[in-house]
Design an enzyme around this catalytic site. Structure first.
Site, PDB file in Angstrom:
ATOM      1  CD  GLU A   1       4.369  -5.793 -10.647  1.00 26.04           C
ATOM      2  OE1 GLU A   1       4.927  -5.628 -10.958  1.00 26.04           O
ATOM      3  OE2 GLU A   1       2.959  -6.094 -10.340  1.00 26.04           O
TER       4      GLU A   1
ATOM      5  CD  GLU B   1      -0.695  -6.226  -4.981  1.00 27.68           C
ATOM      6  OE1 GLU B   1       0.374  -6.241  -4.147  1.00 27.68           O
ATOM      7  OE2 GLU B   1      -0.351  -6.051  -5.537  1.00 27.68           O
TER       8      GLU B   1
ATOM      9  CE  LYS C   1       0.228  -6.365  -9.344  1.00 32.01           C
ATOM     10  NZ  LYS C   1       0.798  -6.860  -8.599  1.00 32.01           N
TER      11      LYS C   1
ATOM     12  CB  CYS D   1      -5.265 -29.772 -16.285  1.00 29.10           C
ATOM     13  SG  CYS D   1      -5.309 -29.881 -14.122  1.00 29.10           S
TER      14      CYS D   1
ATOM     15  CE  LYS E   1       3.075 -14.513 -13.083  1.00 27.96           C
ATOM     16  NZ  LYS E   1       2.282 -13.313 -11.860  1.00 27.96           N
TER      17      LYS E   1
ATOM     18  NE  ARG F   1      -7.933 -24.762 -19.364  1.00 27.40           N
ATOM     19  CZ  ARG F   1      -9.197 -23.959 -19.246  1.00 27.40           C
ATOM     20  NH1 ARG F   1      -9.008 -23.585 -19.378  1.00 27.40           N
ATOM     21  NH2 ARG F   1      -9.318 -24.651 -17.956  1.00 27.40           N
TER      22      ARG F   1
ATOM     23  CG  HIS G   1       4.370  11.068  11.317  1.00 28.03           C
ATOM     24  ND1 HIS G   1       3.742  11.488  12.554  1.00 28.03           N
ATOM     25  CD2 HIS G   1       3.103  10.525  11.746  1.00 28.03           C
ATOM     26  CE1 HIS G   1       3.078  11.341  13.012  1.00 28.03           C
ATOM     27  NE2 HIS G   1       2.696  10.641  12.728  1.00 28.03           N
TER      28      HIS G   1
ATOM     29  CD1 TRP H   1      -2.496 -25.498 -11.582  1.00 33.96           C
ATOM     30  CD2 TRP H   1      -0.813 -24.853 -12.945  1.00 33.96           C
ATOM     31  NE1 TRP H   1      -1.316 -24.492 -10.972  1.00 33.96           N
ATOM     32  CE2 TRP H   1      -0.886 -23.544 -11.871  1.00 33.96           C
ATOM     33  CE3 TRP H   1       0.166 -24.396 -14.020  1.00 33.96           C
ATOM     34  CZ2 TRP H   1      -0.186 -23.032 -11.704  1.00 33.96           C
ATOM     35  CZ3 TRP H   1       1.426 -23.999 -13.343  1.00 33.96           C
ATOM     36  CH2 TRP H   1       1.173 -23.231 -12.763  1.00 33.96           C
TER      37      TRP H   1
ATOM     38  CG  ASN I   1      -9.564 -28.398 -15.560  1.00 36.55           C
ATOM     39  OD1 ASN I   1      -9.239 -27.493 -15.313  1.00 36.55           O
ATOM     40  ND2 ASN I   1      -9.894 -27.674 -16.204  1.00 36.55           N
ATOM     41  N   GLY I   2     -10.307 -30.028 -12.813  1.00 34.84           N
ATOM     42  CA  GLY I   2     -10.666 -30.004 -11.295  1.00 34.84           C
ATOM     43  C   GLY I   2     -11.082 -29.573 -10.977  1.00 34.84           C
TER      44      GLY I   2
HETATM   45  C1  AGP Z   1       3.542  -8.899  -7.897  1.00 35.63           C
HETATM   46  O1  AGP Z   1       2.827  -8.437  -9.372  1.00 35.63           O
HETATM   47  C2  AGP Z   1       5.360  -8.452  -8.952  1.00 35.63           C
HETATM   48  N1  AGP Z   1       5.588  -9.801  -9.992  1.00 35.63           N
HETATM   49  C3  AGP Z   1       6.473  -9.456  -8.086  1.00 35.63           C
HETATM   50  O2  AGP Z   1       6.213  -8.532  -6.902  1.00 35.63           O
HETATM   51  C4  AGP Z   1       6.183 -10.638  -7.252  1.00 35.63           C
HETATM   52  O3  AGP Z   1       5.004 -10.825  -6.285  1.00 35.63           O
HETATM   53  C5  AGP Z   1       7.261 -11.334  -6.499  1.00 35.63           C
HETATM   54  O4  AGP Z   1       8.728 -11.414  -7.728  1.00 35.63           O
HETATM   55  C6  AGP Z   1       6.481 -12.378  -5.896  1.00 35.63           C
HETATM   56  O5  AGP Z   1       6.965 -13.825  -7.047  1.00 35.63           O
HETATM   57  P1  AGP Z   1       6.284 -15.367  -5.704  1.00 35.63           P
HETATM   58  O6  AGP Z   1       4.769 -15.295  -5.249  1.00 35.63           O
HETATM   59  O7  AGP Z   1       5.676 -16.381  -7.165  1.00 35.63           O
HETATM   60  O8  AGP Z   1       7.702 -15.491  -4.607  1.00 35.63           O
END
Ligand code: AGP
Length: 609
Positions: free
Chosen positions: A489, A482, A486, A2, A604, A27, A505, A74, A98-99
């Site tokens: 993207e 993953e 990263k 927070c 996001k 935050r 394969h 938060w 906050n905590g």
């Molecule tokens: C992750 O780096 C991406 N931004 C994206 O794949 C994200 O993980 C996905 O949209 C799922 O989001 P969520 O965890 O909020 O459901």
């Protein structure tokens, strides 16, 4: 996580506090509040939703005064609501916090037995009741706060004011940040520097276990035991934007480096080695229900899907429950079979992803129990679930998920141990050992993060390529996926993650000198086989970067670039081995000059089809 801002001085404090909070919204921002002492009494105004709502209310009915405290929330305990918003008031005492107070349940029960009446679901309100009760039997607000804090276990940054002391604030810190700002005839305290930079660049950072008495002319710092503390005043040279990133170039880099603290916060109050159980709250089902589970279905998208893939290994091995992992969009497309003895676990950092939300509707229609894992309290997915295991990662600003991913892994690991104990597939000693591994993660992460410059050099060596391959086996296969996500993207470089055993394969046809291959190869049962995969790649002219454990010799003779991670039990290696991949992707993107925090075409939170 927070945001806190407080002021005591000669200016009207509301404007300063609201302005300060506006620089802390990264935050947390699900509710906000302010308390101002007008020399007669304290007025408190709180508002659910963004800070702008509170600002609107204060435009219509301002709060005059030169001593005040403010807070943006938060949520971790208690849904976002006006009632749960800070500041919390009990009689003449007002508190912002906050905590996470780990022993909040026992303290609340004790206070209620003594007649306290609670008006919120928060752990913070306990502090207001404790201080209010102590004031009645002590001479100073400072002593009342000290006595209260000696009862508290957990993390806190708090500011306390009371009606009898119109020109004094008490602040205290333990494990949550608090910085003091020194002005001319005015003093400030805040969670973070951006909140006060407009007013002063002379600051003192408080340390854990410290308390300060703030008046407009002085700050008196001491330990909770009353030992005086002398602290140098530092001059902040950052710009505002730099300050919000705490000096990191991007939020993503800041969030990568926040991961040790985030894991500590996610584990806080939930891992009791003594009991070797996991006091995971809000799981919505008891032992009998836990034993009735015939199948677990993990459902997610993107990075959260990769967390689910790791979770499958832990849930099957530790809790011995058959576990399936579904892409939410494919689960929706397939019209799946759902059984009332299914435990469906949607994993979603935002708690708002449409595909995952729709998948829950399907699972609920089939009468499955739903346990969500999410980072946003009371978001759509937790609201639609029977229970939620929250990560405590704080707001994640970078579009590419990093700290929320490792927090999801920690939550899944805790859940697997918890279910293993409930279903008697783990002995008390086995559970205790597994939880001790988990408690080591923050320190192991710190060791990896120290290699940032080494990883940056490796990133430079691959930044000019068009494609990359990421390989892993077993628990490291989802980490390879993953790492590829990263890289693609945020740097827009094509990258694929593959099970190393699949190379022969098909993908091995891709290997030549133009294909860098990143191999996640910790010291586990798959090491020998994946060393073989590396040799196959090298024999075809491929360029290999090996993420290796510092405690093995199996790969020592291989001619490849190496990034050593600290020795760790194989069970927790995914939470550690993903960090070099996050940093590798970050530095490649930074070299290429892409918009690291807001990559092209991405949002996001994906709340659309
Ligand atoms: C992750 O780096 C991406 N931004 C994206 O794949 C994200 O993980 C996905 O949209 C799922 O989001 P969520 O965890 O909020 O459901």
């Amino acid at each position: 996580m927070c945001g806190i801002v407080c002021y005591v001085g000669h200016q009207d404090c509301s404007r300063i506090i609201l302005d300060g909070l506006s620089h802390l919204e990264y935050r947390g921002y699900d509710s906000a509040g302010i308390a101002v002492h007008n020399q007669k009494d304290i007025k408190v105004v709180r508002q659910q939703g963004k800070l702008s709502g509170l600002e609107e209310r204060l435009k219509d009915s301002p709060l005059p005064g030169t001593t005040g405290i403010g807070h943006t929330r938060w949520a971790t305990h208690g849904r976002p609501s006006e009632n749960n918003a800070h500041p919390h008031r009990v009689d003449d005492t007002v508190v912002v916090h906050n905590g996470i107070i780990e022993n909040h349940l026992e303290l609340r029960a004790e206070l209620e037995r003594a007649g306290a009446v609670f008006s919120s679901e928060t752990d913070t309100e306990i502090l207001a009741h404790l201080v209010s009760r102590n004031i009645k039997s002590t001479t100073s607000l400072k002593d009342a706060v000290k006595s209260a804090l000696k009862r508290v276990q957990g993390s806190y940054a708090i500011v306390v004011m009371c009606e009898a002391n119109p020109n004094e604030l008490i602040v205290a810190k333990n494990a949550s940040p608090l910085v003091l700002g020194m002005g001319d005839g005015e003093m400030f305290a805040a969670s973070d520097v951006p909140a006060i930079l407009k007013y002063t660049r002379d600051v003192m950072f408080m340390e854990d276990g410290e308390l300060a008495v703030i008046t407009k002319d002085a700050v008196t710092l001491e330990t909770l035991d009353g030992e005086p503390v002398v602290r140098d005043v530092k001059k902040i040279t950052w710009s505002h934007i730099q300050a919000e990133k705490e000096g990191y170039k991007h939020f993503m880099l800041k969030e990568i480096f926040q991961q040790p603290t985030v894991i500590e916060d996610t584990l806080r109050g939930r891992v009791s080695i003594e009991g070797s159980g996991v006091a995971t709250e809000l799981m919505g089902f008891d032992d009998a229900t836990a034993r009735r589970i015939r199948r677990i279905v993990l459902i997610a998208c993107g990075t959260s899907y990769h967390a689910a893939l790791v979770g499958k290994y832990w849930l099957e091995k530790l809790a011995q429950v058959p576990t399936e992992v579904e892409l939410a969009s494919e689960y929706r497309a397939r019209g799946p079979l759902v059984d009332p003895n299914d435990l469906v676990i949607p994993i979603s950092q935002s708690g708002e992803t449409l595909d995952t939300m729709e998948a829950i509707r399907i699972a609920k229609a089939g009468a499955a129990r739903i346990l969500a894992i999410s980072n946003v309290v009371d978001s759509a997915i937790p609201r639609a679930s029977d229970g939620t295991l929250y990560t405590h990662a704080g707001p994640e600003i970078g579009v590419a998920s990093t700290k929320c991913f490792t927090a999801q892994l920690a939550a899944l690991y805790m859940l697997a141990v918890h279910l293993g104990r409930r279903r008697l597939t783990l002995t008390k000693d086995q559970a205790r050992e597994l939880l001790e591994y988990l408690l080591r993660v923050p320190k192991l992460m710190v060791e990896v993060l120290k290699k940032n410059e080494e990883i940056k050099a490796l990133a430079q060596s691959i930044a000019g390529y068009r494609d990359a391959l990421f390989l892993g086996r077993g628990l490291s296969f989802p980490i390879a996926l993953e790492g590829a996500l990263k890289l693609k993207e945020i740097s827009y470089m094509h990258a694929e993650g593959y099970a190393a055993g699949e190379m022969k394969h098909g993908p091995i046809a891709l290997i030549d000198e133009n294909m860098p291959v990143v191999v996640v190869m910790p010291n586990d049962d798959s090491l020998k086989r994946i060393v073989g995969n590396v040799q196959e790649v090298l024999a075809r002219g491929g360029k290999v970067i090996g993420i290796v454990s510092e405690d093995e010799q199996e790969s020592a003779s291989i001619d490849m670039a190496r990034l050593e991670i600290p020795a760790c039990p194989p069970e927790i290696s995914p939470i550690i081995s993903v960090l070099p991949l996050q940093l590798l992707a970050y530095h490649v993107a930074d070299f290429k000059g892409t918009d690291v925090d807001q990559p092209r075409n991405l949002a996001k939170t994906v709340t659309v089809e």
